[in-house]
Design an enzyme around this catalytic site. Structure first.
Site, PDB file in Angstrom:
ATOM      1  N   HIS A  34       0.854  -1.186   0.000  1.00 35.42           N
ATOM      2  CA  HIS A  34       0.000   0.000   0.000  1.00 35.42           C
ATOM      3  C   HIS A  34       0.893   1.240   0.000  1.00 35.42           C
ATOM      4  O   HIS A  34       2.120   1.138  -0.141  1.00 35.42           O
ATOM      5  CB  HIS A  34      -0.957  -0.020   1.198  1.00 35.42           C
ATOM      6  CG  HIS A  34      -0.283  -0.273   2.515  1.00 35.42           C
ATOM      7  ND1 HIS A  34       0.633   0.593   3.074  1.00 35.42           N
ATOM      8  CD2 HIS A  34      -0.378  -1.314   3.388  1.00 35.42           C
ATOM      9  CE1 HIS A  34       1.048   0.120   4.227  1.00 35.42           C
ATOM     10  NE2 HIS A  34       0.473  -1.041   4.448  1.00 35.42           N
ATOM     11  N   SER A  35       0.292   2.414   0.166  1.00 41.43           N
ATOM     12  CA  SER A  35       1.057   3.667   0.086  1.00 41.43           C
ATOM     13  C   SER A  35       2.148   3.755   1.142  1.00 41.43           C
ATOM     14  O   SER A  35       3.162   4.425   0.937  1.00 41.43           O
ATOM     15  CB  SER A  35       0.124   4.872   0.247  1.00 41.43           C
ATOM     16  OG  SER A  35      -0.906   4.816  -0.695  1.00 41.43           O
ATOM     17  N   HIS A  37       4.071   1.269   2.173  1.00 41.73           N
ATOM     18  CA  HIS A  37       5.238   0.575   1.613  1.00 41.73           C
ATOM     19  C   HIS A  37       5.898   1.426   0.526  1.00 41.73           C
ATOM     20  O   HIS A  37       7.126   1.490   0.437  1.00 41.73           O
ATOM     21  CB  HIS A  37       4.825  -0.769   0.994  1.00 41.73           C
ATOM     22  CG  HIS A  37       4.265  -1.757   1.965  1.00 41.73           C
ATOM     23  ND1 HIS A  37       2.921  -2.039   2.030  1.00 41.73           N
ATOM     24  CD2 HIS A  37       4.859  -2.530   2.903  1.00 41.73           C
ATOM     25  CE1 HIS A  37       2.715  -2.950   2.963  1.00 41.73           C
ATOM     26  NE2 HIS A  37       3.872  -3.268   3.514  1.00 41.73           N
ATOM     27  N   LYS A 151       5.441   2.410  11.919  1.00 37.67           N
ATOM     28  CA  LYS A 151       4.193   1.818  12.423  1.00 37.67           C
ATOM     29  C   LYS A 151       4.499   0.565  13.239  1.00 37.67           C
ATOM     30  O   LYS A 151       3.896   0.326  14.284  1.00 37.67           O
ATOM     31  CB  LYS A 151       3.238   1.471  11.281  1.00 37.67           C
ATOM     32  CG  LYS A 151       1.903   0.900  11.787  1.00 37.67           C
ATOM     33  CD  LYS A 151       1.002   0.458  10.659  1.00 37.67           C
ATOM     34  CE  LYS A 151       1.377  -0.898  10.126  1.00 37.67           C
ATOM     35  NZ  LYS A 151       0.878  -2.020  10.973  1.00 37.67           N
ATOM     36  N   LEU A 186      -2.049   2.965   7.788  1.00 35.59           N
ATOM     37  CA  LEU A 186      -2.195   2.020   6.682  1.00 35.59           C
ATOM     38  C   LEU A 186      -1.569   0.690   7.065  1.00 35.59           C
ATOM     39  O   LEU A 186      -0.480   0.627   7.632  1.00 35.59           O
ATOM     40  CB  LEU A 186      -1.533   2.563   5.420  1.00 35.59           C
ATOM     41  CG  LEU A 186      -2.122   3.845   4.825  1.00 35.59           C
ATOM     42  CD1 LEU A 186      -1.539   4.082   3.426  1.00 35.59           C
ATOM     43  CD2 LEU A 186      -3.644   3.794   4.752  1.00 35.59           C
ATOM     44  N   ARG A 189      -3.470  -5.479   6.870  1.00 28.04           N
ATOM     45  CA  ARG A 189      -4.561  -6.149   7.590  1.00 28.04           C
ATOM     46  C   ARG A 189      -5.837  -5.304   7.659  1.00 28.04           C
ATOM     47  O   ARG A 189      -6.884  -5.825   8.058  1.00 28.04           O
ATOM     48  CB  ARG A 189      -4.099  -6.548   8.993  1.00 28.04           C
ATOM     49  CG  ARG A 189      -3.068  -7.683   8.979  1.00 28.04           C
ATOM     50  CD  ARG A 189      -2.718  -8.184  10.373  1.00 28.04           C
ATOM     51  NE  ARG A 189      -1.941  -9.429  10.311  1.00 28.04           N
ATOM     52  CZ  ARG A 189      -0.621  -9.497  10.372  1.00 28.04           C
ATOM     53  NH1 ARG A 189       0.085  -8.391  10.496  1.00 28.04           N
ATOM     54  NH2 ARG A 189       0.002 -10.672  10.319  1.00 28.04           N
TER      55      ARG A 189
END
Length: 287
Positions: A34-35, A37, A151, A186, A189
């Site tokens: 996703h963004s 990453h 995160k 983000l 999961r």
């Protein structure tokens, strides 16, 4: 961007880049990108000349009753996202390539203390699995730098300690958490959440903000702040796993005179476990 599936091909491609005098950056992932990453890859591309990413769903870091089998595998979409973010080489190995003799006889890497408590308490063996696979990937790629998301705060602390303790010549860069507009961090999961759960999910970050604001106002009764936060999470439909105020570097329980703190949490919405954290620096009060 080239995609390789064997260690031999990976090493050959990296050796070519290094032979051209290029600085190697590395971003390990489990795919379903996703963004957040993409931001890691972009940061690596800013700091290095040749960026390697890996996509590998590592069985060693999943517990017996966790989501290994249903963890999304989306390689074609991942490849597109990596190209857009500036990746030069993707390593997408099989389990057999990573653990040719099987996982039961695999040498393990264990980072004591930092791996215990928080996520380590409810996911025994998780950080040993993370440290082992990241160590293997570091040895395969031999990057100059690697980028990880903040995160996964405890994971980042574990990897920094491993690199320091094992004298690895790799610069570890933490990239700030990428959030949706409503504040939810983000995560791959997040896709497990029902629409109702997705609406409730930002309460996790709001709870961290509430605790951080209290500390910022001078409150030092961390237990009382955490109790308020746990009540907020329960009211929003979460089943809290943990919610704590910790020293930002050592991850030990926070003390009153600590300046660098992290409010850190894991909680379930239905069957989905979400994690988040909020770092804060407390200014020393001048008389």
């Amino acid at each position: 961007m080239n995609t390789v599936k064997t260690v031999r091909e990976l090493r050959a491609a990296v050796a070519r880049a290094r032979g051209e005098g290029k600085r190697i950056g590395f971003v390990p992932t489990m795919g379903n990108l996703h963004s957040g990453h993409a931001a890691l890859v972009t940061k690596a591309a800013q700091r290095a000349d040749f960026v390697v990413a890996s996509v590998f769903v590592n069985p060693l870091q999943f517990g017996a009753n966790e989501d290994l089998d249903k963890y999304p595998r989306t390689l074609a979409a991942d490849q597109e996202r990596l190209v857009q973010a500036g990746c030069n080489l993707l390593f997408a190995p099989t389990v057999e390539e990573m653990y040719p003799d099987g996982m039961s006889v695999q040498t393990r890497v264990s980072v004591p203390q930092l791996s215990e408590g928080l996520c380590g308490a409810s996911r025994p063996g998780h950080f040993e699995g993370v440290a082992t696979v990241v160590n293997k990937l570091f040895n395969m790629v031999q990057p100059d730098l690697a980028v990880f998301g903040e995160k996964d705060y405890q994971q980042l602390a574990v990897i920094r300690a491993m690199v320091r303790d094992l004298n690895m010549p790799i610069q570890i860069i933490g990239e700030p958490t990428v959030r949706a507009e409503d504040g939810l961090a983000l995560s791959s999961r997040n896709g497990y959440l029902t629409p109702e759960q997705r609406t409730a999910a930002p309460a996790l970050y709001r709870t961290l903000q509430h605790i951080a604001a209290g500390i910022g106002r001078g409150q030092r009764d961390f237990a009382a702040l955490v109790a308020e936060g746990l009540a907020q999470l329960s009211a929003a439909g979460f089943r809290p796993d943990y919610l704590e105020v910790r020293h930002a570097v050592s991850l030990r329980p926070a003390m009153i005179d600590d300046r660098d703190l992290v409010v850190i949490a894991a909680a379930y919405l239905g069957n989905t476990r979400l994690i988040d954290n909020l770092y804060l620096h407390v200014e020393e009060k001048t008389a």
